[in-house]
Motif scaffolding. Structure first.
Motif, PDB file in Angstrom:
ATOM      1  N   MET A   1      89.548  47.193 -59.542  1.00  0.00           N
ATOM      2  CA  MET A   1      89.783  46.619 -60.872  1.00  0.00           C
ATOM      3  C   MET A   1      90.047  47.690 -61.929  1.00  0.00           C
ATOM      4  N   PHE A   2      90.017  48.973 -61.551  1.00  0.00           N
ATOM      5  CA  PHE A   2      90.185  50.036 -62.547  1.00  0.00           C
ATOM      6  C   PHE A   2      91.488  49.868 -63.331  1.00  0.00           C
ATOM      7  N   ILE A   3      92.580  49.690 -62.615  1.00  0.00           N
ATOM      8  CA  ILE A   3      93.878  49.590 -63.269  1.00  0.00           C
ATOM      9  C   ILE A   3      93.975  48.301 -64.074  1.00  0.00           C
ATOM     10  N   GLY A   4      93.438  47.222 -63.532  1.00  0.00           N
ATOM     11  CA  GLY A   4      93.528  45.935 -64.212  1.00  0.00           C
ATOM     12  C   GLY A   4      92.883  45.925 -65.581  1.00  0.00           C
ATOM     13  N   HIS A   5      91.744  46.600 -65.720  1.00  0.00           N
ATOM     14  CA  HIS A   5      91.078  46.672 -67.028  1.00  0.00           C
ATOM     15  C   HIS A   5      92.017  47.235 -68.081  1.00  0.00           C
ATOM     16  N   ALA A   6      92.630  48.357 -67.766  1.00  0.00           N
ATOM     17  CA  ALA A   6      93.482  49.044 -68.732  1.00  0.00           C
ATOM     18  C   ALA A   6      94.745  48.245 -69.028  1.00  0.00           C
ATOM     19  N   LEU A   7      95.377  47.701 -67.987  1.00  0.00           N
ATOM     20  CA  LEU A   7      96.640  46.997 -68.189  1.00  0.00           C
ATOM     21  C   LEU A   7      96.442  45.676 -68.926  1.00  0.00           C
ATOM     22  N   PHE A   8      95.330  44.995 -68.677  1.00  0.00           N
ATOM     23  CA  PHE A   8      95.074  43.749 -69.397  1.00  0.00           C
ATOM     24  C   PHE A   8      94.866  44.027 -70.884  1.00  0.00           C
ATOM     25  N   ALA A   9      94.065  45.048 -71.197  1.00  0.00           N
ATOM     26  CA  ALA A   9      93.834  45.402 -72.597  1.00  0.00           C
ATOM     27  C   ALA A   9      95.136  45.825 -73.260  1.00  0.00           C
ATOM     28  N   PHE A  10      95.940  46.613 -72.547  1.00  0.00           N
ATOM     29  CA  PHE A  10      97.244  47.023 -73.071  1.00  0.00           C
ATOM     30  C   PHE A  10      98.102  45.816 -73.404  1.00  0.00           C
ATOM     31  N   ALA A  11      98.213  44.878 -72.465  1.00  0.00           N
ATOM     32  CA  ALA A  11      99.102  43.733 -72.643  1.00  0.00           C
ATOM     33  C   ALA A  11      98.689  42.876 -73.828  1.00  0.00           C
ATOM     34  N   VAL A  12      97.413  42.550 -73.924  1.00  0.00           N
ATOM     35  CA  VAL A  12      96.955  41.680 -75.007  1.00  0.00           C
ATOM     36  C   VAL A  12      97.144  42.365 -76.360  1.00  0.00           C
ATOM     37  N   ALA A  13      96.772  43.635 -76.459  1.00  0.00           N
ATOM     38  CA  ALA A  13      96.919  44.352 -77.730  1.00  0.00           C
ATOM     39  C   ALA A  13      98.387  44.441 -78.141  1.00  0.00           C
ATOM     40  N   ALA A  14      99.257  44.766 -77.200  1.00  0.00           N
ATOM     41  CA  ALA A  14     100.679  44.891 -77.518  1.00  0.00           C
ATOM     42  C   ALA A  14     101.285  43.540 -77.898  1.00  0.00           C
ATOM     43  N   LEU A  15     100.892  42.473 -77.198  1.00  0.00           N
ATOM     44  CA  LEU A  15     101.417  41.141 -77.504  1.00  0.00           C
ATOM     45  C   LEU A  15     100.948  40.658 -78.873  1.00  0.00           C
ATOM     46  N   VAL A  16      99.693  40.945 -79.200  1.00  0.00           N
ATOM     47  CA  VAL A  16      99.180  40.566 -80.526  1.00  0.00           C
ATOM     48  C   VAL A  16      99.933  41.316 -81.611  1.00  0.00           C
ATOM     49  N   ALA A  17     100.164  42.610 -81.390  1.00  0.00           N
ATOM     50  CA  ALA A  17     100.914  43.404 -82.362  1.00  0.00           C
ATOM     51  C   ALA A  17     102.336  42.864 -82.505  1.00  0.00           C
ATOM     52  N   ASP A  18     102.958  42.487 -81.395  1.00  0.00           N
ATOM     53  CA  ASP A  18     104.305  41.905 -81.446  1.00  0.00           C
ATOM     54  C   ASP A  18     104.290  40.576 -82.192  1.00  0.00           C
ATOM     55  N   TRP A  19     103.286  39.770 -81.930  1.00  0.00           N
ATOM     56  CA  TRP A  19     103.149  38.481 -82.618  1.00  0.00           C
ATOM     57  C   TRP A  19     102.962  38.666 -84.125  1.00  0.00           C
ATOM     58  N   ARG A  20     102.307  39.765 -84.488  1.00  0.00           N
ATOM     59  CA  ARG A  20     102.090  40.062 -85.907  1.00  0.00           C
ATOM     60  C   ARG A  20     103.325  40.666 -86.570  1.00  0.00           C
ATOM     61  N   GLY A  21     104.393  40.851 -85.819  1.00  0.00           N
ATOM     62  CA  GLY A  21     105.634  41.354 -86.389  1.00  0.00           C
ATOM     63  C   GLY A  21     105.802  42.854 -86.377  1.00  0.00           C
ATOM     64  N   TRP A  22     104.991  43.569 -85.586  1.00  0.00           N
ATOM     65  CA  TRP A  22     105.122  45.018 -85.510  1.00  0.00           C
ATOM     66  C   TRP A  22     106.416  45.391 -84.787  1.00  0.00           C
ATOM     67  N   ASP A  23     106.931  46.575 -85.100  1.00  0.00           N
ATOM     68  CA  ASP A  23     108.064  47.101 -84.365  1.00  0.00           C
ATOM     69  C   ASP A  23     107.649  47.445 -82.939  1.00  0.00           C
ATOM     70  N   ARG A  24     108.655  47.645 -82.087  1.00  0.00           N
ATOM     71  CA  ARG A  24     108.368  47.856 -80.666  1.00  0.00           C
ATOM     72  C   ARG A  24     107.497  49.079 -80.418  1.00  0.00           C
TER      73      ARG A  24
END
Length: 326
Positions: A1-24
């Protein structure tokens, strides 16, 4: 699960930032920072290297991983997985992301170091030298991530703190199906979630379910990258991923895996994905040697990653189907 922890946190944070209108770029950066912090709690497995020092070749092929994980149980999922520790450490990591050489900036960073030193002291008093050592590794890792984010991005200290909090708090939940629950509220007692969440009474189906959760976290991260870079995830998957269906035969040939003994399953199914994702058509012998050394493009890396993941997913479905039916 080592990789999954990091990638899940990455995905949610990046998607929230995208939803908030942040640049890529800043959206990807905040995801990377959150993912890095989400990986930090597992720094406690560094102590498990002690187990390898006690391993002898005569112990057999599985002797090394068994010794490693046996040693890790002494401290794994303890002080570094605490939600209380995360809530205290995250603001300190944010403070360490303050830029500048002014007196105020130095005071803020010294205050953050003081908070982290206090966490190490608490671990020493409550749980002994080993816990303090692990907490020190945890703090040092967080310092490195915080200072890197200050130098490599324009993220504000408060954003780094929120990314750290999300990463540290998202981590323990992924451990609920793979082992003993974390020490949620260290240094206080944890009155809830004191046992593993069982996905199925059959230990093999439980392992397959836990493996599927890991794959889902990786898939979410890859889909997030595709979304933020305007790529289609499905069009990037090569049809050779279908070769993974042949892995269903393994359910008839090998010992059913469980959480206790899963190495043969994990390594073999990952090997199927690696072969499907990396192995491509045979290069022409007439190509100049220099062309073999050329690094693959980002599109090629993404295509191979998605194909490998799809192949593993197909292999997992095939294995589960044969196991259930036979």
């Amino acid at each position: 699960m080592f990789i999954g922890h990091a990638l899940f946190a990455f995905a949610v944070a990046a998607l929230v930032a995208d939803w908030r209108g942040w640049d890529r770029r800043p959206a990807l950066l905040v995801g990377i920072v959150a993912g890095a912090f989400a990986a930090i709690p597992d720094i406690d497995v560094a102590y498990a290297l002690v187990g390898l020092l006690e391993w002898h070749a005569a112990d057999g092929a599985l002797g090394a991983p068994t010794a490693f994980w046996d040693a890790s149980r002494a401290v794994h999922r303890s002080v570094t997985h605490s939600l209380v520790v995360g809530a205290i450490a995250a603001p300190a990591f944010g403070m360490l992301a303050v830029r500048g050489r002014t007196g105020r900036a130095h005071v803020v960073r010294l205050g953050a170091i003081g908070i982290l030193v206090a966490l190490v002291a608490v671990a020493l008093v409550w749980d002994g030298p080993l816990a303090a050592l692990v907490m020190g590794l945890f703090a040092a890792s967080g310092v490195l991530v915080a200072r890197w984010s200050a130098r490599a991005s324009s993220l504000s200290p408060s954003t780094v703190a929120f990314a750290a909090l999300w990463g540290l708090w998202s981590h323990p939940w992924g451990d609920l199906v793979t082992g003993s629950p974390p020490d949620w509220l260290f240094p206080f007692g944890s009155p809830a979630l004191e046992s593993r969440v069982v996905l199925h009474s059959d230990p093999t189906l439980h392992l397959l379910g836990a493996f599927a959760i890991e794959l889902a976290a990786i898939a979410l991260a890859l889909v997030t990258i595709c979304r933020l870079t305007d790529r289609s995830p499905f069009s990037s998957i090569n049809r050779r991923a279908g070769v993974g269906a042949a892995y269903g035969v393994a359910a008839l040939a090998v010992t059913p895996p469980t959480l206790e003994v899963s190495y043969h399953f994990v390594f073999s199914i990952l090997g199927v994905g690696l072969l499907c994702g990396v192995v491509r058509e045979t290069p022409s012998l007439t190509l100049p040697r220099a062309s073999y050394r050329r690094l693959p493009s980002s599109d090629a890396v993404l295509e191979r990653s998605l194909t490998a993941l799809a192949a593993i997913a197909v292999a997992l479905a095939a294995y589960a189907t044969v196991y259930v039916l036979v």
